[in-house]
Motif scaffolding. Structure first.
Motif, short mmCIF file in Angstrom:
data_model
loop_
_atom_site.label_atom_id
_atom_site.label_comp_id
_atom_site.label_asym_id
_atom_site.label_seq_id
_atom_site.Cartn_x
_atom_site.Cartn_y
_atom_site.Cartn_z
N PHE A 123 -7.46 7.82 -7.91
CA PHE A 123 -6.33 8.48 -7.26
C PHE A 123 -6.83 9.56 -6.31
O PHE A 123 -6.37 9.65 -5.17
N MET A 124 -7.74 10.41 -6.78
CA MET A 124 -8.21 11.52 -5.95
C MET A 124 -8.92 11.04 -4.69
O MET A 124 -8.79 11.66 -3.64
N GLU A 125 -9.65 9.95 -4.79
CA GLU A 125 -10.30 9.41 -3.60
C GLU A 125 -9.26 8.99 -2.57
O GLU A 125 -9.37 9.30 -1.39
N ARG A 126 -8.21 8.31 -3.03
CA ARG A 126 -7.15 7.88 -2.11
C ARG A 126 -6.40 9.09 -1.54
O ARG A 126 -6.11 9.15 -0.35
N TYR A 127 -6.09 10.06 -2.41
CA TYR A 127 -5.36 11.25 -1.98
C TYR A 127 -6.20 12.05 -0.98
O TYR A 127 -5.69 12.52 0.04
N PHE A 174 4.42 17.04 -13.26
CA PHE A 174 3.42 16.88 -12.20
C PHE A 174 3.10 15.40 -12.13
O PHE A 174 2.61 14.81 -13.10
N TYR A 175 3.40 14.77 -11.00
CA TYR A 175 3.27 13.33 -10.84
C TYR A 175 2.32 13.02 -9.70
O TYR A 175 2.52 13.48 -8.57
N MET A 176 1.28 12.24 -9.99
CA MET A 176 0.34 11.77 -8.98
C MET A 176 0.59 10.26 -8.82
O MET A 176 0.39 9.50 -9.76
N ILE A 177 1.02 9.86 -7.64
CA ILE A 177 1.49 8.49 -7.43
C ILE A 177 0.61 7.80 -6.39
O ILE A 177 0.36 8.34 -5.31
N ASP A 178 0.16 6.59 -6.72
CA ASP A 178 -0.55 5.74 -5.76
C ASP A 178 -0.22 4.29 -6.06
O ASP A 178 0.67 4.01 -6.88
N GLU A 179 -0.93 3.35 -5.42
CA GLU A 179 -0.60 1.93 -5.59
C GLU A 179 -0.87 1.41 -7.00
O GLU A 179 -0.37 0.37 -7.39
N GLU A 180 -1.65 2.12 -7.79
CA GLU A 180 -1.91 1.70 -9.17
C GLU A 180 -0.83 2.16 -10.14
O GLU A 180 -0.73 1.66 -11.24
N GLY A 181 -0.04 3.14 -9.73
CA GLY A 181 1.01 3.64 -10.61
C GLY A 181 1.12 5.15 -10.56
O GLY A 181 0.84 5.77 -9.54
N VAL A 182 1.50 5.73 -11.70
CA VAL A 182 1.77 7.16 -11.78
C VAL A 182 0.92 7.79 -12.88
O VAL A 182 0.88 7.29 -14.01
N LEU A 183 0.25 8.87 -12.53
CA LEU A 183 -0.41 9.73 -13.51
C LEU A 183 0.47 10.97 -13.62
O LEU A 183 0.91 11.50 -12.61
N MET A 201 0.85 -1.17 0.00
CA MET A 201 0.00 0.00 0.00
C MET A 201 0.90 1.23 0.00
O MET A 201 1.70 1.42 0.90
N ILE A 202 0.80 2.04 -1.03
CA ILE A 202 1.60 3.23 -1.17
C ILE A 202 0.72 4.42 -0.82
O ILE A 202 -0.40 4.54 -1.30
N LYS A 203 1.25 5.30 0.03
CA LYS A 203 0.50 6.50 0.37
C LYS A 203 0.40 7.36 -0.88
O LYS A 203 1.40 7.67 -1.52
N PRO A 204 -0.81 7.75 -1.28
CA PRO A 204 -0.96 8.59 -2.46
C PRO A 204 -0.25 9.93 -2.25
O PRO A 204 -0.38 10.53 -1.18
N THR A 205 0.50 10.34 -3.23
CA THR A 205 1.27 11.56 -3.10
C THR A 205 1.36 12.30 -4.43
O THR A 205 1.11 11.72 -5.49
N ILE A 206 1.71 13.55 -4.34
CA ILE A 206 1.95 14.39 -5.52
C ILE A 206 3.40 14.83 -5.47
O ILE A 206 3.91 15.18 -4.41
#
Length: 180
Positions: free
Chosen positions: A165-169, A121-130, A67-72
């Motif tokens: 991603f936004m829900e997790r963030y 601009f990188y949005m990172i969570d357990e699914e990967g990177v946007l 589980m990766i903490k969602p981050t920007i």
């Protein structure tokens, strides 16, 4: 159920459909009328294994999910500490949309001289990177004051992925959605 899902990912039952395959406590390929598997129509039942002992003691690979903490991030490897204001727009037909992130006094300005330049601009969570390269800095009296980043979603699938991603963030950072 999670055990069966992770096991099915590691060992597709279809490869073993020509003969039963057993593990301690699990057997695949047999028939039992009270429980059916959704995996390729194969039957699933729980029983004691009848395979030789050396087969039973072999270590099976395990599926582990981190589980990766969602981050920007603006600089890869450096998390942005400032929480943004986010504005979402979506077309009437729902096929595309845009998210506009506004950061006032982002922490990236404090660390950019030590770590490097803003690369995107990188949005990172357990699914990967946007990611997006549409990033603009705002300066007041020659000093950095804010950043505006845009992320464009061109398909419903990209919209859904962004919303996950936004829900997790939002959950990780105590944000809430306000419809205007």
């Amino acid at each position: 159920m999670a055990l069966l899902q992770s096991f099915a990912i590691s060992f597709p039952i279809s490869h073993y459909s020509h003969q039963p395959y057993s593990l301690p406590g699990l057997a695949f390929g047999g028939v039992h009328t009270s429980m059916r598997s959704s995996f390729n129509g194969q039957s699933l039942f729980l029983s004691h294994s009848s395979l030789p002992r050396q087969t039973q003691t072999r270590r099976m690979p395990r599926l582990s999910i981190m589980m990766i903490k969602p981050t920007i991030q603006f600089i890869q490897g450096t998390d942005e500490q400032t929480t943004p204001d986010v504005r979402l727009t979506k077309s009437r037909d729902g096929t595309n949309g845009m998210a506009i992130f506004k950061f006032d006094q982002p922490s990236v300005f404090d660390s950019s001289s030590e770590v490097g330049d803003i690369t995107g601009f990188y949005m990172i969570d357990e699914e990967g990177v946007l990611q997006s390269v549409d990033v603009n800095a705002k300066f007041v009296n020659g000093k950095p004051a804010g950043i505006e980043a845009k992320y464009v979603m061109r398909t419903p699938r990209e919209w859904d992925r962004f919303m996950r991603f936004m829900e997790r963030y939002a959950n990780a950072n105590g944000l809430s959605f306000v419809k205007k």
